[in-house]
Write an enzyme that holds these catalytic residues in place. Structure first.
Site, PDB file in Angstrom:
ATOM      1  N   LYS A  98       0.882  -1.160   0.000  1.00 58.34           N
ATOM      2  CA  LYS A  98       0.000   0.000   0.000  1.00 58.34           C
ATOM      3  C   LYS A  98       0.923   1.214   0.000  1.00 58.34           C
ATOM      4  O   LYS A  98       1.642   1.470   0.968  1.00 58.34           O
ATOM      5  CB  LYS A  98      -0.903   0.002   1.229  1.00 58.34           C
ATOM      6  CG  LYS A  98      -1.859   1.155   1.149  1.00 58.34           C
ATOM      7  CD  LYS A  98      -2.800   1.213   2.323  1.00 58.34           C
ATOM      8  CE  LYS A  98      -3.397   2.594   2.355  1.00 58.34           C
ATOM      9  NZ  LYS A  98      -3.350   3.182   3.680  1.00 58.34           N
ATOM     10  N   GLY A 159      -7.562  10.074   9.631  1.00 59.56           N
ATOM     11  CA  GLY A 159      -7.880  10.285  11.044  1.00 59.56           C
ATOM     12  C   GLY A 159      -8.908  11.380  11.302  1.00 59.56           C
ATOM     13  O   GLY A 159      -9.263  11.642  12.443  1.00 59.56           O
ATOM     14  N   ALA A 185      -9.174   6.186   4.094  1.00 61.12           N
ATOM     15  CA  ALA A 185      -9.075   7.372   4.959  1.00 61.12           C
ATOM     16  C   ALA A 185     -10.350   8.196   4.965  1.00 61.12           C
ATOM     17  O   ALA A 185     -10.954   8.433   3.926  1.00 61.12           O
ATOM     18  CB  ALA A 185      -7.912   8.268   4.575  1.00 61.12           C
ATOM     19  N   GLY A 186     -10.732   8.613   6.133  1.00 63.06           N
ATOM     20  CA  GLY A 186     -11.840   9.543   6.287  1.00 63.06           C
ATOM     21  C   GLY A 186     -13.080   8.951   6.934  1.00 63.06           C
ATOM     22  O   GLY A 186     -13.882   9.685   7.491  1.00 63.06           O
ATOM     23  N   ALA A 207      -8.957   2.635   9.816  1.00 62.07           N
ATOM     24  CA  ALA A 207      -8.265   2.281  11.063  1.00 62.07           C
ATOM     25  C   ALA A 207      -8.824   3.105  12.221  1.00 62.07           C
ATOM     26  O   ALA A 207      -9.514   2.574  13.091  1.00 62.07           O
ATOM     27  CB  ALA A 207      -6.758   2.505  10.924  1.00 62.07           C
ATOM     28  N   SER A 208      -8.584   4.429  12.177  1.00 65.25           N
ATOM     29  CA  SER A 208      -8.951   5.282  13.326  1.00 65.25           C
ATOM     30  C   SER A 208     -10.410   5.144  13.732  1.00 65.25           C
ATOM     31  O   SER A 208     -10.718   5.155  14.922  1.00 65.25           O
ATOM     32  CB  SER A 208      -8.689   6.749  12.998  1.00 65.25           C
ATOM     33  OG  SER A 208      -7.351   6.932  12.661  1.00 65.25           O
TER      34      SER A 208
END
EC number: 2.8.1.10
Lengths: 264, 385
Positions: A98, A159, A185-186, A207-208
């Site tokens: 990635k 994040g 992301a987001g 993830a976050s």
């Protein structure tokens, strides 16, 4: 879903949720969240782990039978990213990478020029490249043209939990893509993941949203269902939006219970 | 050649030392094996006693133990100073956790609600109030939490004091590496040192920090699941004309990473710490030092004027749930005191008391029950689907 496999770089996955490990409060919580998410592919920052250490995040992935997707987090130049990807191939014995090339630490947005440069070099070097990119349809097309195996546009900064800020760009990217498009992301909560799938993404990476939730294990399960629900909705095809109502119950043949007194 | 004691502690960091000291005080013949007692992660640690500002979701059980240990610190410090003649640098200065932008502020607000929901004392201050308390803070501070109950101690002085207290209490130091656990029948019976010497004991306490999972001869099913988590720390000095510079511990989350500045009374200013999962590596890197100084500078711009004294990296012993492993294992005669992760210095007093209680009575006290090493053996047999 057996009738609807997710193929990435020649490997077939039944889960369309790719997880990250950053921000987890403990290895124990991370392990339970990964199990609840049903993920089969999880990214690990090459620069932030040591493949040789027992009891690390890698041991958790190994125990759960989850494939490692090394990433180049923390790289600011194509040169660093290429070097990091090669170290990852050496350490993990996988061609999957990635690719992340970040422009600055404040926004963590991708640097499009360095990214394209690194992608081209790594594809030529035999890697299966999954680039983390801006939600720019032109750049997405160019990444595809140099041979990337998927396109991973951001919904909003890493994040931030701001969801998909430009759904229209996602539609444009998906319409022109010959490779899987994966939201990267987001995502802040389950509806963001469902929306990505409804827009035609092949998968969601996050993830976050899970690791920093108050109850990471519950949020992981929510994300699993959201990705599945969004995918089903996409395949089912949504109804057209209308300005006025259209009754869902047939109006003909309605019973008249009391002809003297209207029902309302 | 063989030497015998009631209790043999493997590892002479602060956790091993406090265990040995407390055991010897209870009248047990105690020995400790470590090539360099008083070393280990305490040589790097900043020594924040931060039960309240280090609170995390899902760690309420650990909070109970952290608070229990924090409450014991004043008496513990006084007793240890009496026993060793060493001042520990124990300072009830309090902590100020600040936010540098709107995002950090929202995060800190959330921590504040969690602290209050957990019944902890913590006061919300405006940015201006923060800077009135600590004028060296950056003008951009948007607000903060004042936690007067989070104190500090100097871990290096704590380690030195524990070595002296152990010596005075009659603990025998074997200054050598333990190579292998000796198991006789189905019971831990001692350790074999690197030169072949056998130290036998009625009870063996494994307190080797991040190395605890590596002692040969420990059966797989009782081997503690502890991994090294690297932390880099920078030390600066506050010259006399600048004093006090900071009057309490100041900390913040900057771009997602924790940074704290711990001012000692002797002028030392500790800036920590990175958190890296890089195995046994203890290299100090340009990136680690850069990140710490950059974040510290965002928080307290004036640090650029301070003399730079030292950089060092240490290994925190991390367990799967971030909580320590205390007490008997499934192997009779083998006990654990490890896995203290971010809270080793804070948990030193309670660990000493808990281990002394187990070593003399065979029973874990109630407060330590949730931290029995057996919680992981149960989880291991229960395979996730």
């Amino acid at each position: 879903m057996a009738d609807d496999p997710f193929v990435l770089g020649g490997t077939s996955f039944s889960s369309r949720l790719i997880m990250g490990t950053g921000g987890a409060p403990s290895l124990d919580v991370l392990e339970r969240a990964l199990v609840a998410s049903g993920t089969e592919l999880t990214t690990v920052a090459m620069r932030r782990v040591d493949p040789g250490t027992q009891g690390s995040v890698l041991s958790v992935l190994d125990r759960l039978g989850i494939r490692v997707l090394p990433n180049t987090a923390g790289c600011f130049t194509a040169g660093e990213a290429v070097l990091t990807a090669r170290l990852a191939r050496e350490a993990f014995g996988t061609d999957l990478v990635k690719l992340e090339v970040i422009a600055d630490e404040r926004t963590l947005l991708p640097d499009p020029i360095e990214l394209l440069d690194a992608a081209e070099t790594l594809v030529d070097d035999g890697f299966t490249v999954l680039p983390y990119t801006n939600d720019d349809p032109v750049l997405a097309r160019k990444l595809q043209d140099v041979g990337c195996a998927a396109i991973m546009p951001l919904g909003s900064p890493i994040g931030s939990g701001l969801g998909i800020r430009n759904p229209h760009n996602f539609q444009l990217i998906v319409e022109h893509a010959r490779v899987p498009v994966i939201l990267d992301a987001g995502a802040g909560t389950a509806s963001d993941a469902a929306l990505a799938m409804e827009l035609g993404c092949a998968g969601v990476m996050l993830a976050s949203a899970v690791t920093r939730a108050q109850e990471p294990v519950l949020m992981a399960e929510a994300m699993k269902h959201a990705v599945e629900a969004g995918r089903l909705a996409r395949r089912a095809g949504r109804i057209p939006r209308r300005h006025f109502a259209e009754a869902s119950s047939p109006a003909e043949g309605m019973a008249r219970l009391d002809p003297e007194r209207p029902a309302f | 050649m063989s030497r015998t004691s009631d209790v043999l502690v493997v590892g002479g960091g602060i956790i091993g030392l406090v265990t040995a000291w407390r055991a010897a005080q209870r009248g047990l013949a105690t020995a400790l094996v470590d090539p360099e007692p008083g070393g280990g992660a305490a040589r790097v640690a900043a020594g924040m006693l931060a039960a309240v500002t280090e609170l995390h979701y899902g760690e309420q059980t650990l909070l109970g133990l952290n608070l229990a240990s924090a409450r014991r610190y004043p008496e513990f410090a006084a007793e240890l100073t009496g026993a060793s003649g060493e001042d520990l640098g124990y300072r009830r200065c309090g902590t100020l956790a600040v936010a540098l932008d709107a995002d950090d502020r929202a995060l800190l607000r959330e921590l504040h609600s969690l602290q209050r929901a957990s019944g902890l004392e913590s006061e919300w201050l405006s940015g201006r109030e923060c800077r009135r308390l600590e004028p060296m803070l950056a003008p951009g501070v948007r607000g903060g939490l004042r936690v007067d109950g989070d104190h500090q101690v100097d871990p290096r002085r704590l380690a030195r004091a524990l070595v002296v207290a152990c010596e005075r209490a009659g603990v025998v130091f074997h200054r050598i590496w333990a190579e292998r656990l000796e198991v006789v029948g189905d019971r831990a019976a001692g350790v074999v040192a690197t030169d072949g010497t056998v130290f036998t004991a009625g009870q063996v306490v494994l307190a080797g920090g991040s190395l605890s999972g590596r002692l040969a001869g420990v059966p797989e099913e009782v081997l503690p699941p502890v991994r090294p988590v690297k932390g880099q720390v920078v030390r600066l000095t506050v010259p006399r004309p600048y004093a006090p510079f900071l009057s309490r511990t100041v900390r913040a989350v900057v771009r997602g990473s924790q940074v704290y500045l711990v001012p000692r009374e002797n002028g030392e200013l500790v800036v920590g710490a990175t958190s890296e999962e890089l195995g046994w590596d203890t290299t100090v890197t340009a990136g680690g030092v850069y990140q710490l100084l950059r974040d510290a500078h965002d928080l307290v711009p004036g640090i650029t004027e301070l003399p730079f004294t030292e950089t060092r990296a240490g290994l925190r012993p991390g367990s799967p749930d971030n909580a320590p492993l205390l007490g008997p294992t499934a192997l009779p005669g083998l006990l654990l005191a490890t896995g203290h992760y971010r809270n080793g210095v804070l948990l030193t007093p309670v660990t000493g008391d808990v281990l002394a209680h187990v070593l003399t009575t065979g029973e874990l006290p109630d407060e330590a029950r949730p931290f029995s090493p057996q919680r992981f053996s149960a989880a291991r047999t229960e395979q996730p689907v």
